[in-house]
Scaffold this motif. Structure first.
Motif, PDB file in Angstrom:
ATOM      1  N   ILE A  20       3.870  34.430-104.074  1.00  0.00           N
ATOM      2  CA  ILE A  20       2.811  32.755-103.893  1.00  0.00           C
ATOM      3  C   ILE A  20       3.200  31.913-104.870  1.00  0.00           C
ATOM      4  O   ILE A  20       3.671  32.800-106.195  1.00  0.00           O
ATOM      5  CB  ILE A  20       1.388  34.083-104.544  1.00  0.00           C
ATOM      6  N   ARG A  22       1.479  29.676-106.198  1.00  0.00           N
ATOM      7  CA  ARG A  22       0.020  29.907-107.029  1.00  0.00           C
ATOM      8  C   ARG A  22      -0.614  27.740-107.744  1.00  0.00           C
ATOM      9  O   ARG A  22      -1.400  28.492-108.218  1.00  0.00           O
ATOM     10  CB  ARG A  22       0.003  30.464-108.376  1.00  0.00           C
ATOM     11  N   ASP A  23       0.278  27.184-107.788  1.00  0.00           N
ATOM     12  CA  ASP A  23      -0.035  25.716-108.103  1.00  0.00           C
ATOM     13  C   ASP A  23       0.610  24.624-107.344  1.00  0.00           C
ATOM     14  O   ASP A  23       1.303  23.603-107.767  1.00  0.00           O
ATOM     15  CB  ASP A  23       0.773  25.279-109.650  1.00  0.00           C
ATOM     16  N   CYS A  46       4.398  34.075-108.095  1.00  0.00           N
ATOM     17  CA  CYS A  46       4.690  35.539-108.433  1.00  0.00           C
ATOM     18  C   CYS A  46       4.921  36.237-106.836  1.00  0.00           C
ATOM     19  O   CYS A  46       4.914  35.773-106.100  1.00  0.00           O
ATOM     20  CB  CYS A  46       3.674  36.015-109.280  1.00  0.00           C
ATOM     21  N   GLU A  48       4.015  38.242-104.266  1.00  0.00           N
ATOM     22  CA  GLU A  48       2.830  38.489-103.828  1.00  0.00           C
ATOM     23  C   GLU A  48       2.362  40.411-104.227  1.00  0.00           C
ATOM     24  O   GLU A  48       1.134  40.574-104.716  1.00  0.00           O
ATOM     25  CB  GLU A  48       2.998  38.395-102.369  1.00  0.00           C
ATOM     26  N   CYS A  51       1.260  39.419-108.387  1.00  0.00           N
ATOM     27  CA  CYS A  51       0.844  38.779-108.627  1.00  0.00           C
ATOM     28  C   CYS A  51      -1.096  38.869-109.619  1.00  0.00           C
ATOM     29  O   CYS A  51      -1.419  40.301-109.103  1.00  0.00           O
ATOM     30  CB  CYS A  51      -0.372  37.773-107.910  1.00  0.00           C
ATOM     31  N   MET A  64      -7.080  24.339-106.648  1.00  0.00           N
ATOM     32  CA  MET A  64      -7.194  25.667-107.366  1.00  0.00           C
ATOM     33  C   MET A  64      -7.998  26.537-105.810  1.00  0.00           C
ATOM     34  O   MET A  64      -8.752  26.308-106.296  1.00  0.00           O
ATOM     35  CB  MET A  64      -7.227  26.140-108.559  1.00  0.00           C
ATOM     36  N   MET A  68      -9.121  32.367-107.673  1.00  0.00           N
ATOM     37  CA  MET A  68      -8.107  32.071-108.778  1.00  0.00           C
ATOM     38  C   MET A  68      -9.666  31.929-110.066  1.00  0.00           C
ATOM     39  O   MET A  68      -8.691  32.254-110.797  1.00  0.00           O
ATOM     40  CB  MET A  68      -6.979  31.060-108.512  1.00  0.00           C
ATOM     41  N   TYR A  74      -6.362  38.372-105.330  1.00  0.00           N
ATOM     42  CA  TYR A  74      -6.241  36.967-104.239  1.00  0.00           C
ATOM     43  C   TYR A  74      -4.448  37.026-104.166  1.00  0.00           C
ATOM     44  O   TYR A  74      -4.174  38.223-104.313  1.00  0.00           O
ATOM     45  CB  TYR A  74      -6.040  35.693-104.846  1.00  0.00           C
ATOM     46  N   ARG A  76      -1.345  35.635-101.016  1.00  0.00           N
ATOM     47  CA  ARG A  76      -0.973  34.602-100.568  1.00  0.00           C
ATOM     48  C   ARG A  76      -1.748  32.934-100.313  1.00  0.00           C
ATOM     49  O   ARG A  76      -1.480  31.647 -99.946  1.00  0.00           O
ATOM     50  CB  ARG A  76      -0.240  34.325 -99.186  1.00  0.00           C
ATOM     51  N   VAL A  78      -4.170  31.771-101.640  1.00  0.00           N
ATOM     52  CA  VAL A  78      -4.543  31.185-102.077  1.00  0.00           C
ATOM     53  C   VAL A  78      -3.800  29.741-101.894  1.00  0.00           C
ATOM     54  O   VAL A  78      -4.540  28.112-102.124  1.00  0.00           O
ATOM     55  CB  VAL A  78      -4.820  31.469-104.152  1.00  0.00           C
ATOM     56  N   ASP A  79      -2.351  29.663-101.499  1.00  0.00           N
ATOM     57  CA  ASP A  79      -2.099  27.773-101.394  1.00  0.00           C
ATOM     58  C   ASP A  79      -2.020  27.402-100.060  1.00  0.00           C
ATOM     59  O   ASP A  79      -2.044  26.836-100.360  1.00  0.00           O
ATOM     60  CB  ASP A  79      -0.172  29.039-101.152  1.00  0.00           C
TER      61      ASP A  79
END
Length: 199
Positions: A20, A22-23, A46, A48, A51, A64, A68, A74, A76, A78-79
């Motif tokens: 993931i 995450r950013d 991280c 999965e 995380c 975001m 999160m 959470y 993947r 989130v991406d």
């Protein structure tokens, strides 16, 4: 469309490796000499399975996912949420929540379920995909391999018809429901495919 596909294909591969990001945000997407986009900055990525919620990072709040921000568990998806905002940015030509600070943006997303307004000139099918990606409920967001297939259909429509008036279900007036139905149908086509890395 090509840029969006490059990001989606890159993320499809990253997720296929159990990672993931995450950013995911425009600053973390690079362009090479052939004008291909590459995903960069895996500083807070991280596995999965491992995380954990992050400490506050106001710089990323605009992209975001709500889960999160709330420091809930959470995955993947989130991406995918972040990608929806990048897609919106490509259509709108501005950063999300431009008139807010990152903290205000986070508050609006978490407490008001706020999202940027889809521009009027955005083709309905693209608007529906964006809304699907940034859905409040992670399980309603598509997987990246599904996003890739949708964007490939859009690219094909542009190449053959010169327009993005491709709608998953032309008889359905609610484009978001049509898109959700189309993405759910895709889910039965290729659930265990392993994408190949792009060379």
């Amino acid at each position: 469309m090509t840029f969006a596909l490059d990001i989606a294909r890159g993320m499809e591969y990253i997720h296929s490796q159990g990672v993931i990001h995450r950013d995911l945000k425009p600053e973390n997407v690079l362009i090479d000499q052939e004008f291909h986009l590459k995903i960069a900055d895996f500083g807070i990525a991280c596995g999965e399975a491992y995380c954990v919620p992050l400490a506050d990072d106001p710089g990323t709040y605009r992209w975001m996912a709500p889960e999160m921000i709330k420091k809930k568990s959470y995955g993947r998806k989130v991406d995918v949420y972040s990608f929806g905002l990048i897609l919106w940015e490509m259509v709108a030509g501005t950063i999300p929540y431009e008139d807010m600070t990152p903290i205000q943006a986070a508050f609006a997303v978490v407490n008001k379920n706020s999202r940027p307004v889809i521009p009027r000139d955005c083709p309905p099918a693209m608007g529906a995909l964006i809304e699907q990606c940034w859905s409040l409920q992670p399980d309603k967001r598509p997987e990246f391999w599904q996003v890739v297939k949708v964007l490939e259909q859009f690219e094909s429509s542009l190449a053959h018809e010169g327009t993005l008036n491709l709608v998953p279900n032309p008889t359905c007036q609610d484009h978001s429901k049509g898109m959700l139905h189309w993405i759910q149908k895709l889910g039965t086509v290729n659930p265990n495919s392993t994408p190949k890395p792009k060379t």
